[in-house]
Design a protein around this motif. Structure first.
Motif, mmCIF file in Angstrom:
data_model
loop_
_atom_site.group_PDB
_atom_site.id
_atom_site.type_symbol
_atom_site.label_atom_id
_atom_site.label_comp_id
_atom_site.label_asym_id
_atom_site.label_seq_id
_atom_site.Cartn_x
_atom_site.Cartn_y
_atom_site.Cartn_z
ATOM 1 N N THR A 1 44.850 32.382 35.019
ATOM 2 C CA THR A 1 46.280 32.446 34.703
ATOM 3 C C THR A 1 46.608 33.680 33.872
ATOM 4 O O THR A 1 47.682 34.267 34.037
ATOM 5 C CB THR A 1 46.746 31.170 33.971
ATOM 6 O OG1 THR A 1 45.908 30.934 32.841
ATOM 7 C CG2 THR A 1 46.740 29.972 34.896
ATOM 8 N N ASN A 2 45.700 34.093 32.988
ATOM 9 C CA ASN A 2 45.904 35.345 32.263
ATOM 10 C C ASN A 2 45.965 36.522 33.234
ATOM 11 O O ASN A 2 46.784 37.426 33.068
ATOM 12 C CB ASN A 2 44.779 35.585 31.257
ATOM 13 C CG ASN A 2 44.891 34.743 30.022
ATOM 14 O OD1 ASN A 2 45.786 33.921 29.883
ATOM 15 N ND2 ASN A 2 43.957 34.923 29.111
ATOM 16 N N THR A 3 45.103 36.515 34.232
ATOM 17 C CA THR A 3 45.084 37.592 35.224
ATOM 18 C C THR A 3 46.395 37.654 35.984
ATOM 19 O O THR A 3 46.981 38.735 36.142
ATOM 20 C CB THR A 3 43.912 37.406 36.210
ATOM 21 O OG1 THR A 3 42.690 37.333 35.466
ATOM 22 C CG2 THR A 3 43.839 38.536 37.217
ATOM 23 N N ILE A 4 46.882 36.506 36.449
ATOM 24 C CA ILE A 4 48.148 36.469 37.182
ATOM 25 C C ILE A 4 49.295 36.951 36.296
ATOM 26 O O ILE A 4 50.146 37.734 36.728
ATOM 27 C CB ILE A 4 48.412 35.037 37.702
ATOM 28 C CG1 ILE A 4 47.378 34.683 38.765
ATOM 29 C CG2 ILE A 4 49.827 34.892 38.246
ATOM 30 C CD1 ILE A 4 47.334 33.217 39.114
ATOM 31 N N HIS A 5 49.307 36.493 35.049
ATOM 32 C CA HIS A 5 50.345 36.902 34.097
ATOM 33 C C HIS A 5 50.308 38.406 33.856
ATOM 34 O O HIS A 5 51.340 39.085 33.905
ATOM 35 C CB HIS A 5 50.153 36.141 32.785
ATOM 36 C CG HIS A 5 51.101 36.529 31.714
ATOM 37 N ND1 HIS A 5 50.812 37.510 30.801
ATOM 38 C CD2 HIS A 5 52.339 36.080 31.415
ATOM 39 C CE1 HIS A 5 51.830 37.639 29.979
ATOM 40 N NE2 HIS A 5 52.767 36.780 30.327
ATOM 41 N N ASP A 6 49.137 38.943 33.562
ATOM 42 C CA ASP A 6 49.015 40.357 33.233
ATOM 43 C C ASP A 6 49.335 41.258 34.423
ATOM 44 O O ASP A 6 49.935 42.317 34.253
ATOM 45 C CB ASP A 6 47.618 40.653 32.690
ATOM 46 C CG ASP A 6 47.378 39.973 31.351
ATOM 47 O OD1 ASP A 6 48.357 39.526 30.719
ATOM 48 O OD2 ASP A 6 46.207 39.873 30.939
ATOM 49 N N ASN B 1 42.039 48.646 27.456
ATOM 50 C CA ASN B 1 40.829 47.828 27.336
ATOM 51 C C ASN B 1 41.181 46.411 26.883
ATOM 52 O O ASN B 1 40.589 45.439 27.366
ATOM 53 C CB ASN B 1 39.843 48.467 26.362
ATOM 54 C CG ASN B 1 39.272 49.758 26.884
ATOM 55 O OD1 ASN B 1 39.248 49.997 28.089
ATOM 56 N ND2 ASN B 1 38.830 50.620 25.987
ATOM 57 N N ALA B 2 42.147 46.279 25.973
ATOM 58 C CA ALA B 2 42.574 44.956 25.514
ATOM 59 C C ALA B 2 43.250 44.185 26.642
ATOM 60 O O ALA B 2 43.066 42.973 26.768
ATOM 61 C CB ALA B 2 43.521 45.097 24.322
ATOM 62 N N LEU B 3 44.021 44.878 27.474
ATOM 63 C CA LEU B 3 44.675 44.229 28.622
ATOM 64 C C LEU B 3 43.630 43.687 29.600
ATOM 65 O O LEU B 3 43.725 42.553 30.062
ATOM 66 C CB LEU B 3 45.606 45.210 29.332
ATOM 67 C CG LEU B 3 46.268 44.708 30.608
ATOM 68 C CD1 LEU B 3 47.231 43.577 30.295
ATOM 69 C CD2 LEU B 3 46.971 45.833 31.324
ATOM 70 N N VAL B 4 42.629 44.493 29.888
ATOM 71 C CA VAL B 4 41.566 44.057 30.804
ATOM 72 C C VAL B 4 40.803 42.876 30.207
ATOM 73 O O VAL B 4 40.515 41.897 30.907
ATOM 74 C CB VAL B 4 40.619 45.229 31.138
ATOM 75 C CG1 VAL B 4 39.382 44.752 31.865
ATOM 76 C CG2 VAL B 4 41.347 46.280 31.951
ATOM 77 N N ALA B 5 40.498 42.940 28.913
ATOM 78 C CA ALA B 5 39.780 41.842 28.261
ATOM 79 C C ALA B 5 40.607 40.556 28.289
ATOM 80 O O ALA B 5 40.073 39.467 28.535
ATOM 81 C CB ALA B 5 39.440 42.213 26.815
ATOM 82 N N HIS B 6 41.917 40.677 28.090
ATOM 83 C CA HIS B 6 42.791 39.496 28.134
ATOM 84 C C HIS B 6 42.855 38.932 29.546
ATOM 85 O O HIS B 6 42.808 37.712 29.735
ATOM 86 C CB HIS B 6 44.194 39.864 27.646
ATOM 87 C CG HIS B 6 45.145 38.723 27.627
ATOM 88 N ND1 HIS B 6 46.068 38.504 28.626
ATOM 89 C CD2 HIS B 6 45.298 37.725 26.728
ATOM 90 C CE1 HIS B 6 46.753 37.416 28.346
ATOM 91 N NE2 HIS B 6 46.309 36.924 27.191
#
Length: 109
Positions: A77-82, A66-71
């Motif tokens: 850019t957070n989406t691309i990184h994650d 859930n924390a990964l999705v929220a980040h």
């Protein structure tokens, strides 16, 4: 004599959540670097290790997802990184050779 801290009239305190929006989250270079195997894998394993240590008494697997999705939802850019970090982590877990070091790094001190 009193020890008092005085702040300027325009002083604002920002939480960590607000700082992410102020700083823009993950930068473009860091988002691109996440797609390189060693860097993406390292960032993923270290983030999981740090999250597990900080949330040892909770359901850290479910809460971590859930924390990964929220980040990831905070900025493109957070989406691309994650996605890049997740790709290299899952890829390394798919091999038996990579699964053991991942587990040792995540569950180690």
């Amino acid at each position: 004599m009193t020890n008092a801290i005085t702040y300027p009239a325009a002083y604002n305190v920002l939480s960590c959540e607000e700082m992410t929006y102020t700083e823009g989250g993950v930068g473009v270079v860091e988002a691109a670097m996440a797609w390189f195997p060693l860097y993406g894998w390292y960032k993923a394993v270290s983030a999981i290790h740090d999250y597990r240590k900080a949330n040892i008494n909770s359901n850290w697997v479910e809460n971590g997802m859930n924390a990964l999705v929220a980040h990831a939802e905070k900025s493109p850019t957070n989406t691309i990184h994650d996605i890049g970090c997740s790709f290299w982590f899952i890829g390394s877990c798919a091999t038996i050779i990579g699964l053991v070091p991942n587990a040792l790094l995540i569950f180690g001190n």
